[in-house]
Design a protein around this motif. Structure first.
Motif: not given
Length: 672
Positions: A177-183
């Motif tokens: 979830f956090l990685w998708n937001l970071l992308v």
């Protein structure tokens, strides 16, 4: 309407199932759900539920319904407190679900549902990712398998393995979830700017709120109860706070800005009302001890609180606008400034510059275009407008106006669109005024030109009248003096010829003839003077021929004509008398010079009329050196000065022994 109902049904189903599950847990537990709830846990759960429900209600969309379902399940997950002491003693031989208390079992099931839903939400929010539907379905199946494995485990090692797998699954989902937001945050493309702002706020709030949720089971696994449940609930406040800030500041969920401001101001007004009541109560207690009449205390408290309420509301509202809506304040300032500018301009070029250069730069729009009639009323190619309108004043359509999207900020909401339409109406009126102003300005210029022309004509007429009167006076003077003297000279020569000796009779006859010729020329000159006016023209060909005939009738020293002149001039050459007089004077002087200095008794005159009057006088006499003209000879100088005074050109070409060519040109009026 059917689509909205269809999207609300899943949310209603989730709420109904959660309520039924909560009722089942209450029936199977010694303590009911009401007894399990605490005011703090109930408040946090209600806040989380409202945060998820509002986007689905205000802006119905499939992804918003998904978020609302996630928020509903997460709210029920948080509602029942869970402490370390609530963990059961794990007995071998029995499946895990038989050992769990109903409320704890419900929490485990909700957690297993929330994990794949988090994967689903991260694939659709705040921007759709490349995660496929098969991957999302696989997440739901994997979570169900892990849940079944955990609930059915009856041996210690299988229970430990299932717990480790569930925690690893939770860690993976949270990291994904956090990685998708970071992308999304790191995507620097122009169209992703707003999504990046939203993802940055959401990522921060999720990270702050869910890290304690991730640490708590890890600490419990090591036998440490270092994160109380109320502290965990406190950190969850960052989720609705972050989402609310992203909604109000960065247009998360695409809720209309006017509605967002209404909600924000409503919440502030509610808070101020609560503060108002609290302040009134406090002031009542304060004044009760100082006022002699206790009934006056509430009245004084209400008056003081009422005086403070409105300034406080305005102050907080301005503070909220600056904090949450700086782009709106910037937009309003730009619109007001543009309205003031449009009220001052009166040129089309200035209006076009204001609408296509100044205004889009002030509001941060990527581009703006204005097409005025008769240009086609279509936007520029390959550009997608975010707002457009036609500039219409009354029944006149002046053209189209288009604005691109803002570089940083939400789309134009309803309130801003209304203000833009009002600005466009004012711009149309400004264009109408500019057209009228330019028409009046052109009319004024034409009137000034006509007045100037009429004034010049009046001055010319006045000057012509004065010239005419002066010519009449000169004609009278010449008639009374020179003409009478010439006539007397001729009569005297005739009388002397009758009584003179034969040797003098020839000379007296020549004198009589000369006096007669001069008298004829004088009478012609008097006729020209008396009949001249500003509008009169003279037949130049006839006048030149008359002068040449006068010279040819006179006898030269050798006994023949004094000068034979060949004239080449178009018949009926009518030119203004002022130009004709100057041309005749120059021609007369040139012929006199031929008689006096050239030694030739023949000459040629060529007259042409084009845009200018061209005259050539040619002889084949002795010629002279034009660079060394004898001193005291002012004839050439006078001819040159008279021609140049009228804007003409004067030229002499001569060599000793090869004759002389005198040429000059004079400008003619355009109507000639």
């Amino acid at each position: 309407m059917k689509t909205t109902t269809f999207r609300v049904l899943p949310l209603l189903g989730v709420l109904l199932l959660e309520l039924l599950a909560l009722g089942w847990a209450s029936l199977g537990s010694e303590v009911s759900a009401r007894g399990q709830l605490t005011p703090f846990s109930a408040g946090i759960a209600a806040l989380m539920l409202i945060t998820g429900l509002l986007p689905a209600i205000l802006r119905p969309k499939a992804e918003h319904t998904l978020i609302a379902c996630f928020a509903a399940i997460f709210a029920f997950f948080l509602a029942i407190p869970f402490e370390f002491s609530d963990l059961p003693a794990l007995q071998p031989g029995l499946p895990t679900y038989a050992l769990l208390e109903p409320f704890l079992l419900l929490r485990v099931i909700n957690a297993s549902i929330l994990l794949p839903m988090a994967v689903h939400v991260s694939a659709r929010f705040p921007r759709a990712s490349r995660t496929s539907d098969k991957t999302i379905l696989g997440a739901y199946l994997f979570s169900a398998i892990l849940l079944a494995f955990f609930l059915l485990a009856s041996v210690a090692w299988t229970r430990i393995l299932s717990i480790v797998l569930l925690f690893a699954w939770f860690t993976f989902v949270m990291g994904l979830f956090l990685w998708n937001l970071l992308v999304i945050v790191r995507d620097a493309s122009p169209g992703n700017f707003r999504f990046a702002q939203q993802a940055r706020v959401v990522m921060f709030s999720i990270l702050v709120a869910e890290v304690p949720l991730w640490l708590r089971p890890l600490s419990i696994a090591f036998g440490l109860d270092i994160i109380p449940y109320n502290l965990l609930l406190f950190f969850q406040i960052f989720v609705p706070m972050g989402l609310a800030y992203a909604v109000l500041r960065h247009d998360l969920f695409g809720i209309d800005r006017f509605l967002r401001r209404t909600l924000a101001y409503g919440a502030v007004s509610l808070a101020l009302l609560t503060l108002y009541l609290a302040l009134t109560t406090a002031l009542t207690e304060l004044f009760a001890s100082s006022l002699t009449s206790r009934p006056l205390a509430p009245l004084v408290s209400l008056i003081v609180a009422a005086i403070l309420f409105e300034p406080a509301r305005r102050f907080i509202q301005r503070w909220l606008d600056r904090l949450l809506y700086p782009d709106r304040l910037k937009f309003l300032a730009a619109v007001q400034g543009m309205q003031a500018s449009l009220a001052r301009v009166h040129r089309r070029e200035e209006i076009v510059r204001l609408l296509t250069e100044d205004f889009p730069a002030q509001i941060g729009a990527e581009w703006a275009a204005l097409k005025l009639f008769p240009e086609p009323d279509v936007p520029p190619a390959r550009l997608v407008p975010a707002w457009s309108t036609r500039l219409v004043a009354g029944s006149v359509n002046f053209g189209g106006y288009w604005l691109g999207a803002r570089r940083a900020g939400p789309i134009y909401d309803t309130d801003e669109s209304n203000r833009l339409h009002a600005l466009a109406s004012q711009a149309a009126l400004a264009l109408a005024y500019a057209n009228a102003y330019e028409s009046l300005y052109q009319l004024n210029q034409n009137l000034e030109a006509r007045v100037k022309e009429q004034t010049m004509q009046a001055l010319d007429s006045q000057q012509a009248l004065a010239t005419y009167e002066e010519r009449q006076r000169i004609a009278r003077d010449l008639h009374d003096s020179v003409t009478q003297s010439l006539f007397g000279l001729g009569m005297m020569a005739r009388g002397l010829k009758a009584s003179a000796p034969e040797s003098f009779k020839g000379q007296l006859a020549e004198l009589e003839s000369l006096a007669s010729d001069i008298l004829r020329e004088m009478r012609l000159l008097l006729d020209q003077l008396r009949n001249a006016s500003a509008e009169e023209t003279v037949n130049l060909t006839e006048a030149v021929q008359s002068q040449c005939e006068t010279l040819s009738r006179r006898t030269g020293p050798e006994g023949g004509p004094l000068l034979v002149v060949e004239v080449k001039s178009p018949a009926g050459l009518e030119i203004p008398s002022s130009i004709a007089d100057a041309a005749l004077w120059v021609i007369r002087e040139a012929l006199q010079n031929i008689v006096k200095h050239s030694g030739s008794r023949a000459a040629q005159i060529e007259v042409k009329r084009e845009a200018r009057l061209h005259v050539i006088v040619r002889d084949e006499g002795a010629g002279f050196d034009v660079t060394a003209a004898p001193a005291g000879h002012y004839g050439l100088r006078g001819m040159r000065e008279r021609v140049l005074a009228l804007g003409g050109e004067f030229k002499i070409d001569s060599e000793i022994g090869r004759g002389t060519i005198l040429s000059f040109s004079l400008p003619l009026p355009k109507e000639i």
